[in-house]
Design an enzyme around this catalytic site. Structure first.
Site, PDB file in Angstrom:
ATOM      1  N   ASN A 118      20.244   4.225   2.726  1.00  0.00           N
ATOM      2  CA  ASN A 118      20.802   3.142   1.920  1.00  0.00           C
ATOM      3  C   ASN A 118      21.581   3.688   0.716  1.00  0.00           C
ATOM      4  O   ASN A 118      21.495   4.867   0.388  1.00  0.00           O
ATOM      5  CB  ASN A 118      19.653   2.233   1.462  1.00  0.00           C
ATOM      6  N   SER A 163      13.994  -4.803  -0.844  1.00  0.00           N
ATOM      7  CA  SER A 163      14.165  -6.240  -1.074  1.00  0.00           C
ATOM      8  C   SER A 163      15.632  -6.647  -1.017  1.00  0.00           C
ATOM      9  O   SER A 163      15.982  -7.723  -0.509  1.00  0.00           O
ATOM     10  CB  SER A 163      13.559  -6.633  -2.424  1.00  0.00           C
ATOM     11  N   SER A 206     -35.216   1.562  -2.241  1.00  0.00           N
ATOM     12  CA  SER A 206     -34.233   0.884  -1.380  1.00  0.00           C
ATOM     13  C   SER A 206     -33.374  -0.072  -2.203  1.00  0.00           C
ATOM     14  O   SER A 206     -33.505  -1.289  -2.100  1.00  0.00           O
ATOM     15  CB  SER A 206     -34.925   0.154  -0.227  1.00  0.00           C
ATOM     16  N   SER A 212      10.297   4.508  -0.464  1.00  0.00           N
ATOM     17  CA  SER A 212       9.899   4.773  -1.836  1.00  0.00           C
ATOM     18  C   SER A 212      10.364   3.642  -2.757  1.00  0.00           C
ATOM     19  O   SER A 212      11.148   2.776  -2.360  1.00  0.00           O
ATOM     20  CB  SER A 212      10.485   6.103  -2.302  1.00  0.00           C
ATOM     21  N   GLY A 236     -44.579   0.130  -9.446  1.00  0.00           N
ATOM     22  CA  GLY A 236     -45.915  -0.010  -8.885  1.00  0.00           C
ATOM     23  C   GLY A 236     -45.928  -0.221  -7.387  1.00  0.00           C
ATOM     24  O   GLY A 236     -46.957  -0.614  -6.824  1.00  0.00           O
ATOM     25  N   GLY A 243       6.368  -0.152  -2.250  1.00  0.00           N
ATOM     26  CA  GLY A 243       6.705   1.262  -2.232  1.00  0.00           C
ATOM     27  C   GLY A 243       5.720   2.132  -2.975  1.00  0.00           C
ATOM     28  O   GLY A 243       5.607   3.312  -2.695  1.00  0.00           O
ATOM     29  N   HIS A 244       4.964   1.562  -3.944  1.00  0.00           N
ATOM     30  CA  HIS A 244       4.046   2.363  -4.734  1.00  0.00           C
ATOM     31  C   HIS A 244       2.872   2.839  -3.888  1.00  0.00           C
ATOM     32  O   HIS A 244       2.347   2.114  -3.044  1.00  0.00           O
ATOM     33  CB  HIS A 244       3.515   1.565  -5.932  1.00  0.00           C
TER      34      HIS A 244
END
Length: 640
Positions: free
Chosen positions: A170, A43, A547, A37, A478, A118-119
């Site tokens: 951590n 880092s 198309s 997270s 057309g 983490g985002h």
């Protein structure tokens, strides 16, 4: 009596350097990622690894100390995250956005670490970093415990096929190195890991900021008896080591033909071991031969293993090209053209089921279509969601059909032959990463039936060459009017033709389709397949469909032999088409009563280089029809 040779100081230094380089070159390489997270300290951890492995030069350290004082986020101490967060946006926000790759080495092993974002919105970046990793370090902030993004990244790491997971709890310094907190987090994570199929993981309490249990055991955690992080990274088994025990696979990247006497097939060995004389099979053709030589820049080898780049020559002259796979003859991979896959969508534009994309697996490139997803996965709850498409960062399960058979192995067994990317044919952008789960049983049971009466025989019987005249343009341009006039003229000339009109087809063959982008793609795909069958019967086929997308018109063109597809762009400005509004559709679209209407709230991509361009503001339908017939008759070759 012989005397020892005398070495000068320079010679001794040179000898030491050569010895060091030789030792360094022979070290194994571990690729791993850090994920978790936001603000879990990824880092900082990598910066500490670089620092503790003495991979920071003095000038870098001085700059780091200066930057740390200027930023002031760590109370005057070194901010190791600054070694990794290189993007200005990351330094301003204190987060990681891009995937940052760093190299470091210890006495035992070399490492490439990918610091992944983490985002949640940068999930595709995380998948990119994980695609080549042997190990994932999942960081958890000891103060916060297991979070949603922890689960998300763990699921993705497992999905990508990473076998080794390190649960790095951590910031233990911020909770007083409390063993109870560590044990509680490990128990929570273990329950989740088991639910998604992670067989095991290594949990380590650490502090990236203080250096606890990074390079050596910490006195602050006497209750922990496991390895320090670097010790574990040095000892974990590499995927390349496991790959050497599997059957031989070499995806061909390049056919090396420097002269008429040498023809070799170059590539990186994905798995297994190969020796001169080994029996091999080339897939998808299935042709067999024996290995004659294993060639490298340093000379021929008596053996090559997974992870080595080599050039192989064969004893026989058989067809083998880039994208083929040379494999052990007695244990070849499967060949199929329909697969159940797991896809991570990585593009801002959603998946269009039925659209043709380039599928790249190994060194091979084929055209492929993705069917409507069977479901998407909510990685936070693991719930299977009913969806019709995939959006940015979505993960879904879908069937993929390729235009020809490819050699593959399930991703769980072989990343190189089981992983793929999807590429948009128009923009050349990579839109998705995927993993082959297995081939569909029906792809093994369906074979092309040989028919005695060929398409050439059908055309000769009608005394004409088949063509598909593909009329495209906005609603009201057309198209149908001009196509109808063209068919009347062809009929008067004794030609055998058939007109497929957009509205008429939607009354039967395509009555189940709406007007979303995905439905329009499927509408044109079906019409293209029908037009191809009619052309095979020797007919001149006229199709009058909006198309709107170039990709689908190009797909229809690719179904036919060169020169048989004639694109007719009936070019009418939107204002003119809307003024005609014979069916009242534009008025409904403007009022909001009709959604997904081309030209109003759905795009139209005009042809870039049509065979015939009709400007209806300057040419009457009758004149346009006459010119089209003259043009087409003029390019028809006589039937042989």
């Amino acid at each position: 009596m012989a005397t020892a040779p005398a070495y000068t100081p320079d010679a001794l230094i040179a000898a030491d350097i050569d010895a060091y380089l030789a030792q360094h070159q022979n070290k194994s390489l571990l690729r791993f990622i850090t994920c978790g997270s936001v603000d879990d300290g990824k880092s900082t951890l990598i910066g500490r690894l670089l620092y503790d492995s003495k991979m920071i030069f003095e000038d870098q350290l001085a700059a780091l100390e200066s930057d740390s004082k200027r930023v002031g986020t760590q109370g005057g101490e070194i901010d190791f995250a600054l070694l990794v967060d290189g993007l200005a946006a990351e330094r301003e926000q204190g987060i990681t956005i891009d995937v940052a790759y760093r190299f470091f080495a210890t006495e035992k092993r070399k490492f490439i670490v990918a610091d992944t974002p983490g985002h949640e919105q940068y999930t595709r970046n995380m998948v990119t970093g994980a695609s080549t990793a042997d190990l994932a370090v999942i960081l958890i902030d000891a103060r916060k415990g297991v979070l949603t993004q922890t689960r998300r990244h763990s699921y993705l790491a497992h999905l990508i096929g990473i076998r080794h997971i390190v649960l790095a709890v951590n910031k233990m310094d911020l909770v007083g190195y409390d063993q109870a907190i560590f044990d509680s987090i490990v128990a929570d994570y273990a329950a989740f890991a088991e639910s998604i199929g992670i067989a095991g993981f290594t949990a380590i309490p650490l502090s990236g900021f203080k250096g606890d249990n990074i390079a050596a055991a910490s006195a602050n955690t006497p209750w922990y008896s496991g390895p320090a992080l670097i010790e574990h990274l040095e000892s974990v088994e590499l995927d390349s080591e496991a790959a050497a025990a599997r059957p031989f696979r070499l995806p061909v990247q390049w056919v090396n033909r420097p002269d008429l006497d040498f023809r070799g097939f170059a590539g990186l060995i994905a798995s297994g071991t190969v020796r001169p004389g080994d029996a091999v099979r080339v897939l998808p053709s299935g042709k067999t031969s024996h290995v004659a030589r294993i060639v490298t820049m340093d000379g021929d080898l008596e053996q090559a293993v997974a992870g080595q780049s080599v050039t192989i020559t064969l004893a026989d002259e058989i067809d083998c090209s880039r994208g083929d796979v040379i494999a052990a003859a007695d244990a070849p991979p499967q060949v199929a053209d329909q697969f159940r896959t797991t896809i991570v969508w990585m593009d801002g534009e959603p998946l269009l089921p039925g659209r043709a994309y380039w599928l790249k697996t190994g060194s091979g490139l084929v055209s492929a279509t993705v069917q409507t997803p069977r479901h998407a996965v909510d990685v936070n709850t693991l719930a299977e969601l009913s969806v019709k498409t995939l959006q940015l960062n979505d993960i879904g399960v879908a069937d993929v059909f390729t235009d020809r058979g490819i050699a593959f192995e399930p991703y769980a067994d072989n990343r190189d032959l089981g992983g793929f990317i999807l590429i948009d044919k128009i923009t050349n952008a990579t839109v998705a990463a995927g993993m082959i789960d297995y081939c569909l049983r029906r792809s093994q049971n369906v074979h092309w039936q040989s028919i005695d009466i060929t398409r050439e025989a059908h055309a000769a019987q009608k005394n004409q060459s088949p063509r598909v005249l593909w009329f495209t343009g906005l609603s009201g341009s057309g198209k149908s009017t001009i196509a109808n006039l063209v068919e009347k003229k062809l009929h008067a000339l004794g030609k055998h033709s058939f007109l497929l009109d957009g509205d008429n087809v939607r009354h039967g063959l395509n009555r189940d389709l709406g007007f979303t982008d995905a439905d329009r793609v499927e509408n044109v795909r079906r019409v293209g397949e029908v037009a191809k069958l009619m052309a095979d019967a020797g007919l001149i086929v006229l199709t009058a469909f909006i198309s709107p997308f170039r990709a689908e018109r190009d797909l229809a063109r690719s179904m036919l032999p060169e020169g048989e597809f004639v694109e007719v762009f009936v070019d009418t400005p939107l204002a003119v088409a809307e003024a005609r509004d014979v069916k009242g559709l534009y008025a409904k679209a403007r009022s909001g009563a009709l959604a997904n209407f081309t030209g109003i709230d759905s795009p139209y991509e005009p042809p870039l280089s049509p065979e015939i361009h009709v400007d209806t503001t300057r040419e009457t339908p009758e004149a346009a029809a006459e010119r089209i017939v003259e043009h087409v008759l003029g390019i028809w070759a006589p039937v042989l």
